[in-house]
Design a protein around this motif. Structure first.
Motif, short mmCIF file in Angstrom:
data_model
loop_
_atom_site.label_atom_id
_atom_site.label_comp_id
_atom_site.label_asym_id
_atom_site.label_seq_id
_atom_site.Cartn_x
_atom_site.Cartn_y
_atom_site.Cartn_z
N ARG A 114 0.84 -1.21 0.00
CA ARG A 114 0.00 0.00 0.00
C ARG A 114 0.87 1.26 0.00
O ARG A 114 0.67 2.15 -0.80
CB ARG A 114 -0.92 -0.01 1.22
N GLU A 164 -5.96 -4.19 -8.34
CA GLU A 164 -5.94 -2.74 -8.25
C GLU A 164 -6.41 -2.19 -9.59
O GLU A 164 -5.87 -2.57 -10.64
CB GLU A 164 -4.52 -2.23 -7.95
N SER A 170 2.09 -4.25 -12.51
CA SER A 170 1.60 -4.72 -11.22
C SER A 170 2.55 -5.71 -10.56
O SER A 170 2.75 -5.67 -9.35
CB SER A 170 0.23 -5.37 -11.39
N ASN A 285 2.02 -0.35 -7.08
CA ASN A 285 0.69 0.24 -6.94
C ASN A 285 0.80 1.74 -7.15
O ASN A 285 1.89 2.28 -7.37
CB ASN A 285 0.08 -0.07 -5.57
N THR A 291 -4.69 3.20 -1.94
CA THR A 291 -4.89 2.10 -2.87
C THR A 291 -3.91 0.96 -2.62
O THR A 291 -2.69 1.16 -2.66
CB THR A 291 -4.72 2.59 -4.32
N TRP A 292 -4.45 -0.23 -2.38
CA TRP A 292 -3.62 -1.42 -2.24
C TRP A 292 -3.26 -1.95 -3.63
O TRP A 292 -4.05 -1.87 -4.56
CB TRP A 292 -4.36 -2.51 -1.47
N SER A 293 -2.08 -2.53 -3.73
CA SER A 293 -1.72 -3.24 -4.94
C SER A 293 -2.59 -4.49 -5.07
O SER A 293 -3.29 -4.89 -4.14
CB SER A 293 -0.25 -3.67 -4.89
N THR A 294 -2.52 -5.11 -6.21
CA THR A 294 -3.08 -6.45 -6.36
C THR A 294 -2.36 -7.39 -5.40
O THR A 294 -1.16 -7.25 -5.16
CB THR A 294 -2.89 -6.93 -7.81
#
Length: 371
Positions: A114, A164, A170, A285, A291-294
Motif C-alpha cells: 500500500r 488494483e 503490477s 501500486n 490504494t492497495w496493490s493487487t
C-alpha cells in the motif's frame, strides 16, 4: 483459460538480419528453465505452517532518498529479504494455495503493498516494493552462466475484479545479474518478466485483461509477449546460456515448462550476462496512501543449473576458503548514482544505456474509476 501470444522474432533470425545488433554473432540455443539439477538451497515451497516473515518498518527507500533504514524485513528461514534499494511489500505471508495450484501444495506466498514510496510521504506516482530470494547468500557465491542457471516460479493471477483498478505494471519476476556492457565493463542489471493490468475503465480497453511483457530487447525496450484474458495460475521461467543470452518462457497452469512455452531470447540492453546472483519479485501500486496493490501469490520458486563438464551440483556452494569466480562491478549506472533525481527507476530498466531508467511508456500508468 485464454491467452493471445504475439509474434516475437527469435534472436537467431534477428542475427541473420542484423548481425551487429547483439554482442554475439552466434546465438546459443535456448534451453527450457528447470533443466539440469535443482539447487535445493535456492528454493521455497512454503509448506511449513510456521513459515513467517518479519517486517521492520519503516521500509527502505534508498532509490528515492538514499535511506536504507536497516535492518530490513526477512523471513524466518533467512532466504527472503527486503531489498535495500526499495522497500518490502507491506504484507508478506504464507497463505493456503489458491485453487488449481501445484497438486498437493498446501501453502503459497502472498505479498501486497500500500505504502510503496518513501515512508511518511505520499508521491501520487506509481511506485514499487521488492522481495528478494537471496540465492548468493545461501550459496556463498554468484552462479556463473557457464553453469547454465535457470529459474522458475508459479504465479497466481486473481480474478480481475480483485486487481488494483489501474492500467499499468503490477507484478515483476526478476533476476539479479551481472553483465558485460558494450564498453567492456561489468554492471549489475535486472532482466525479467512483468504482468501489467489493462483495465476496462481505461480508454480503448473493452474488458479487463493482463499483459505479459519481457525485459528487455537489445535496446532496453520491453517486449510485449502475450495477453492473458482469464485469471488463474501461470508458470514463468528464464534460462541463461554461456554466451550471455537470456531466454524467456511462460505457460498457462502449473505444469513444468516445455519447449513449446518459449517466448523469446535476447541480450537485454546489449549486455552479455556473466552471472546470476538472486531471484526477486516486484509489486507495484499507485502510491496515494489508500490504494492497495493487487495481492500476488507465488509458489515453488526454484533455481536450477546444468553443471559444466567435470563439475557436479555438490561443487556449486562455496566452501570455506575456496576461491570461486567473482564478477566485480566496475560500472555504475547513472540512475543508481547518488542524488540522481527522485523518480529514477520504477521496475528497474527501460533506458537503452543504463537499464535502470523509468520507462513511462512501458507501464502506461493511469487511474480511472471502475464503472
Amino acid at each position: 483459460m485464454l491467452a493471445t501470444r504475439y509474434w516475437i522474432v527469435p534472436l537467431a533470425a534477428a542475427l541473420l538480419a542484423a548481425p551487429l545488433a547483439t554482442p554475439s554473432a552466434r546465438a546459443a540455443e535456448p534451453f527450457v528453465p528447470g533443466s539440469g539439477e535443482f539447487v535445493y538451497q535456492a528454493a521455497d515451497d512454503f509448506e511449513d505452517p510456521k513459515w513467517s516473515y518479519q517486517t521492520n518498518f519503516p521500509k527502505s527507500s534508498f532509490e528515492q532518498d538514499d535511506n536504507q533504514r536497516a535492518p530490513g524485513g526477512y523471513s524466518a528461514n533467512k532466504l527472503w529479504h527486503e531489498g535495500a534499494k526499495r522497500g518490502t511489500p507491506d504484507v508478506v505471508k504464507r497463505v493456503a494455495t489458491p485453487p488449481g495450484g501445484i497438486p498437493g501444495s498446501q501453502g503459497a506466498l502472498m505479498f501486497q503493498t500500500r505504502y510503496s514510496g518513501i515512508p511518511g510521504r505520499i508521491t501520487n506516482e506509481q511506485q514499487q516494493d521488492d522481495l528478494l530470494m537471496k540465492v548468493d547468500r545461501f550459496l556463498g557465491r554468484s552462479i556463473p552462466v557457464t553453469w547454465q542457471p535457470s529459474c522458475t516460479v508459479r504465479v497466481y493471477l486473481p480474478p480481475f475484479e480483485e486487481w488494483e483498478n489501474r492500467t499499468g505494471a503490477s507484478f515483476g519476476m526478476r533476476a539479479d545479474c551481472r553483465g558485460r556492457i558494450p564498453e567492456g565493463e561489468t554492471a549489475a542489471y535486472w532482466p525479467g518478466m512483468f504482468i501489467l493490468f489493462r483495465s476496462e475503465t481505461s480508454r480503448n480497453v473493452e474488458s479487463d485483461y493482463a499483459e505479459l511483457s519481457v525485459r528487455a530487447n537489445g535496446m532496453g525496450r520491453d517486449i510485449r509477449a502475450l495477453d492473458i484474458k482469464e485469471p488463474g495460475w501461470w508458470t514463468l521461467g528464464m534460462s541463461f546460456t554461456p554466451d550471455g543470452q537470456i531466454h524467456y518462457y511462460a505457460s498457462e497452469g502449473v505444469d513444468d515448462l516445455t519447449e513449446e512455452d518459449y517466448l523469446t531470447s535476447s541480450f537485454p540492453y546489449n549486455y552479455k550476462c556473466l552471472a546470476f546472483d538472486n531471484f526477486f519479485f516486484n509489486v507495484a501500486n499507485w502510491d496515494n496512501g489508500q490504494t492497495w496493490s493487487t495481492a500476488w501469490v507465488i509458489d515453488d520458486p526454484k533455481v536450477f543449473v546444468v553443471p559444466p563438464t567435470g563439475e557436479s551440483i555438490a561443487s556449486l556452494p562455496r566452501r570455506k576458503g575456496q576461491r570461486v569466480p567473482t564478477f566485480p562491478i566496475t560500472h555504475i549506472h547513472e540512475a543508481d548514482k547518488k542524488d540522481n533525481g527522485f523518480f529514477g527507476n520504477l521496475f528497474g530498466g527501460g533506458s537503452s544505456r543504463g537499464g535502470r531508467g523509468y520507462n513511462r511508456s512501458a507501464s502506461g500508468s493511469s487511474i480511472r474509476n471502475r464503472r
